[in-house]
Design an enzyme around this catalytic site. Structure first.
Site, PDB file in Angstrom:
ATOM      1  N   SER A 128      10.489  10.974   0.681  1.00 15.71           N
ATOM      2  CA  SER A 128      10.391   9.529   0.855  1.00 15.71           C
ATOM      3  C   SER A 128       9.407   8.954  -0.148  1.00 15.71           C
ATOM      4  O   SER A 128       8.474   9.619  -0.587  1.00 15.71           O
ATOM      5  CB  SER A 128       9.912   9.190   2.259  1.00 15.71           C
ATOM      6  OG  SER A 128      10.925   9.476   3.173  1.00 15.71           O
ATOM      7  N   HIS A 129       9.652   7.708  -0.447  1.00 10.40           N
ATOM      8  CA  HIS A 129       8.781   6.999  -1.383  1.00 10.40           C
ATOM      9  C   HIS A 129       7.308   7.124  -0.981  1.00 10.40           C
ATOM     10  O   HIS A 129       6.451   7.407  -1.803  1.00 10.40           O
ATOM     11  CB  HIS A 129       9.205   5.531  -1.422  1.00 10.40           C
ATOM     12  CG  HIS A 129       8.331   4.697  -2.268  1.00 10.40           C
ATOM     13  ND1 HIS A 129       8.564   4.524  -3.604  1.00 10.40           N
ATOM     14  CD2 HIS A 129       7.194   4.010  -1.995  1.00 10.40           C
ATOM     15  CE1 HIS A 129       7.614   3.757  -4.108  1.00 10.40           C
ATOM     16  NE2 HIS A 129       6.781   3.429  -3.153  1.00 10.40           N
ATOM     17  N   SER A 130       7.047   6.928   0.319  1.00 13.69           N
ATOM     18  CA  SER A 130       5.652   6.955   0.777  1.00 13.69           C
ATOM     19  C   SER A 130       5.015   8.293   0.453  1.00 13.69           C
ATOM     20  O   SER A 130       3.879   8.369  -0.038  1.00 13.69           O
ATOM     21  CB  SER A 130       5.588   6.693   2.279  1.00 13.69           C
ATOM     22  OG  SER A 130       6.501   7.529   2.958  1.00 13.69           O
ATOM     23  N   VAL A 164       4.521   8.665  -3.460  1.00 16.59           N
ATOM     24  CA  VAL A 164       3.433   7.848  -3.998  1.00 16.59           C
ATOM     25  C   VAL A 164       2.079   8.375  -3.519  1.00 16.59           C
ATOM     26  O   VAL A 164       1.121   8.424  -4.292  1.00 16.59           O
ATOM     27  CB  VAL A 164       3.634   6.369  -3.615  1.00 16.59           C
ATOM     28  CG1 VAL A 164       2.430   5.550  -3.990  1.00 16.59           C
ATOM     29  CG2 VAL A 164       4.869   5.839  -4.299  1.00 16.59           C
TER      30      VAL A 164
END
Lengths: 714, 86
Positions: free
Chosen positions: B44-46, B49
């Site tokens: 996931s992006h979270s 990042v």
């Protein structure tokens, strides 16, 4: 003679008397009654004995016409009815009611209904019960004709004034079969929700016992609910909907991250279109024949569903699409994992999905062919990606963002169609990379876990951390850098806190802000929703983030040792595995990087589409078609393009927007529906309602209490 | 504990707890001490990042927003995926 109990189940007892006998026989709590048959007058002694058996008075003395209360013509209210008659007045009351059969109103009523009858009515004598609340109820809505509603009307005390239409009382409309209150009128008369439900249950029980929708009179006395009478509803009802064996499964566990909460119709129709095109291209890439894809078009066009304003996967169609791929019958479990859904697909749905018979040899041959095509696509990915970026740049550069606002509707539609044809319809690089990313990451993780346990997976994470070239991390780095500048600049911090756009845009970070918005302005919250407000429209979230970064005491990101050395260390003494692992991890690392970078490109495309569609909204508004430019988000894509290109069906765009706005406001007030929703038949309100927790409906004084029907005196 | 990042900010060292996040949350990520998200996976992006920023992050922790009370002190271990109440 006087008929008691089941003796009254005869034509001579009249419609009402007979209905009471049947209700009593069916076990309903009917207040004690006797019936004097048509044309008879009991002697004083027999009457006294009958009254004694009923219990102490007063009594209700009502007519029971021989043709009364049939399903075709209820006759209700045309005969006389006397209440609160003391024991000594009953004989006179019987004579009065029996004579009422000759009334003029009745003759007129029969003339209209085409019913011929001359005989005097039978007479029902019933013990009056000390009602605290009473009223009527219908197991279908007699006004709207809906069979999926129960209507309850109530008043305090005896129900006669309500029945006569002299008072309005309070009304409840309950959905069948959940008996959830969907609408109310009046102040509620002090009845509890449970009591209303008890009345509705009684009404449904009467319908079940008598085999047709019923119109009942009821009363609460001494805390118990009584059925005073039950007759068929005579007004025409809509036909009952046919049972629908369709079985549908909706799941949002994997899509809620992209489309959280209420999603506007324009975004939903845009996303639906994109999903259809992307997955048709994907299965084509893996070797599914074009004619098969064309034949199954409807599957791809229904990958997404919108339930109470939220986006869900239509899970059946996802599996139908995946079942076109070889290997589906061999490994369905993998598909569930790939979908990232909250639970496996129910067996019942699996049974509906056609897939290649597991003739193992043939299936493996197909699988090999797909693997070969995937391998080829993977080899060509760098060029595919380069071409995708080229098309993207060309599409975005064709029109400068600031020029979009100056385009006419025709030019805007052409601009949109260009984005659609060049990008949405040719979504090759992202889909191939996403699929490979999933395989690469899964394979790398599995290999390292197996070969080096938790140290292996930790090393994998280490490699994937701090790649340096993931674009998704750039915004955070830029924000931190601007925060550094703002930290020692009290005036700037104050401007950021005050959201003073003019001051910030002339400060030391002005260039940084402008650059950030140009590059990442579309990376707003809920960036995939077209209706989201971008940073160039409202930069205040960016100001708040910079201010927070300025105040945060973040040190530099922790330095780690060389992650590749850690990986090698974890696989010490296993040279072959080390080589394979290094190759796998590098592959995974590249795919993860590309995935994030391509997602950024997707954001830019969506950003451009948003800008173009909003410009259309501005023009619609200017032309008086909608009441605000942003109302364009309340329309669907075909509605918007249809209004410009001429294939639109509804000219009243403002009216459409209004309907959608009301629906969305109602949906927004609901708590989030569950991740998994299963319906029998289409996901329409009756099938959906058991899954949705609705805020309780409370009785509020209504300005115009709409009575369910003018139920007439018995 | 944040449901919608718009108009929200977090102070230094505070742990961001959310049902789901998207790239628009980046503004909050940059000042979070750690991140806990109910939905999502390692890809996931979270998660990506957070890895990039070196912030401890645990994703896919179902019911986190119900289990955790706003203002509680937590220990977040991004390596093992363990979140503990202090």
């Amino acid at each position: 003679m006087i008929l008691t109990g089941s003796q009254a189940d005869t034509g001579a007892a009249g419609g009402k008397g007979r209905a009471l006998a049947r209700a009593s026989a069916a076990g309903f709590a009917v207040p004690p009654f006797v019936v004097v048959p048509s044309g008879e007058m009991p002697d004083a002694q027999a009457l006294a004995a009958a009254l004694a058996a009923l219990g102490p008075g007063p009594y209700a003395v009502r007519s029971s016409g021989l043709a009364e209360d049939g399903a075709e013509a209820s006759h209700a209210g045309q005969f006389e009815s006397l209440l609160n008659v003391p024991a000594e007045g009953v004989a006179a009351a019987i004579a009065q009611v029996a004579a009422s059969g000759a009334g003029e109103g009745l003759a007129a009523y029969r003339a209209t209904k085409g019913v011929a009858e001359a005989a005097a009515p039978a007479v029902v004598i019933q013990r009056m019960i000390p009602a605290t609340h009473a009223g009527v109820a219908f197991s279908a809505d007699p006004v709207a004709g809906r069979r999926d509603r129960v209507v309850v009307s109530a008043t305090r005390g005896l129900g006669d004034r309500l029945v006569a239409g002299e008072v309005d009382g309070s009304g409840w409309w309950l959905a069948r079969p959940s008996l959830e209150v969907v609408e109310t009128t009046g102040d509620g008369e002090g009845l509890t929700a449970d009591e209303v439900r008890e009345v509705a249950d009684l009404c449904l029980a009467a319908e079940a016992a008598f085999g047709a929708p019923q119109d009942i009179e009821w009363a609460f006395a001494d805390g118990a609910l009584h059925l005073l009478q039950s007759r068929p509803i005579t007004s025409p009802l809509r036909p009952a909907p046919l049972a629908d064996p369709g079985f549908m499964v909706f799941d949002n566990s994997n899509i809620v991250e992209s489309y959280p909460g209420i999603v506007a119709p324009l975004t939903f129709s845009f996303a639906s279109y994109a999903y259809a095109r992307v997955y048709m291209a994907f299965v084509g890439l893996l070797g599914v024949a074009p004619e098969r894809i064309r034949a199954e078009r409807v599957v791809f066009e229904n990958m997404l569903s919108r339930i109470e304003g939220r986006v869900y996967y239509n899970l059946g169609n996802w599996h139908r699409a995946l079942a076109m791929l070889p290997g589906y019958s061999l490994n369905r479990g993998f598909m569930d994992g790939m979908m990232g859904t909250s639970a496996p697909l129910p067996e019942r749905l699996l049974g509906q999905i056609e897939h290649g018979q597991p003739q193992r040899l043939r299936e493996y041959a197909r699988l090999a062919r797909s693997a070969w095509r995937l391998w080829r696509a993977s080899r060509q990915l760098p060029e595919t990606s380069a071409r995708f970026r080229e098309r993207l740049d060309r599409a975005l550069k064709a029109t400068a963002p600031e020029r979009v606002a100056t385009l006419s509707l025709t030019e805007l539609a052409a601009e949109y169609r260009r984005i659609e044809a060049d990008l949405l319809d040719r979504w090759d690089a992202p889909i191939v990379n996403d699929f490979l990313c999933m395989i690469a990451f899964g394979a790398a993780r599995k290999a390292l876990e197996g070969w080096a346990g938790t140290e292996g997976t930790a090393a994998l994470n280490d490699v994937l951390i701090g790649q340096g070239d993931i674009i998704s991390a750039r915004p955070a780095q830029l924000i931190r850098a601007m925060g550094e500048t703002a930290r020692d600049d009290a005036a700037l911090l104050a401007a950021l806190d005050a959201q003073d756009r003019a001051a910030v845009e002339t400060s030391a970070i002005a260039a940084g802000i402008a650059g950030y918005i140009a590059e990442f302005g579309d990376r707003c919250t809920e960036e995939l929703k077209l209706e989201s407000v971008t940073l160039d429209e409202d930069p205040t979230p960016l100001f708040a983030a910079i201010a927070a970064a300025a105040r945060s005491r973040h040190g530099p990101a922790p330095t780690r040792g060389d992650p590749w050395a850690r990986l090698d260390g974890a696989l010490r003494g296993k040279p072959v595995k080390r080589i394979v692992a290094r190759w796998l991890v590098r592959w995974a690392k590249d795919r993860v990087r590309d995935r994030e970078n391509l997602r950024y490109e997707r954001t830019r495309i969506f950003g451009r589409a948003r800008r173009v569609l909003l410009a259309m909204g501005t023009q619609f508004h200017a032309m008086g078609l909608i009441s605000a430019p942003r109302d364009v988000f309340l329309l669907t894509l075909p509605e918007v393009l249809g209004a410009i290109e001429g294939f639109g069906v509804t000219a009243d765009l403002a009216g459409l927007a209004e309907v959608r706005r009301r629906e969305m406001e109602r949906a927004a007030a609901l708590p989030d529906p569950p991740e998994r929703i299963i319906t029998e038949g289409p996901p329409a309100p009756p099938q959906l309602s058991p899954h949705l927790r609705k805020p309780p409906v409370t009785n509020a004084p209504a300005p115009a209490p709409a009575r369910p029907q003018a139920p007439s005196p018995p | 504990m944040i449901a919608d990042p718009r108009g929200q900010s977090i102070a230094a060292g505070e742990i961001l707890v959310a049902r789901h996040t998207d790239p628009g949350w980046i503004a909050l990520f940059s000042s979070a001490g750690a991140i806990v998200v109910e939905r999502g996976s390692l890809l996931s992006h979270s998660a990506i990042v957070a890895r990039e920023l070196g912030i401890p992050c645990v994703v896919g922790l179902s019911d986190a927003t119900r289990w955790i009370v706003d203002g509680e002190v937590l220990t977040v271990d991004g390596a093992s995926g363990k979140v503990a109440k202090a």
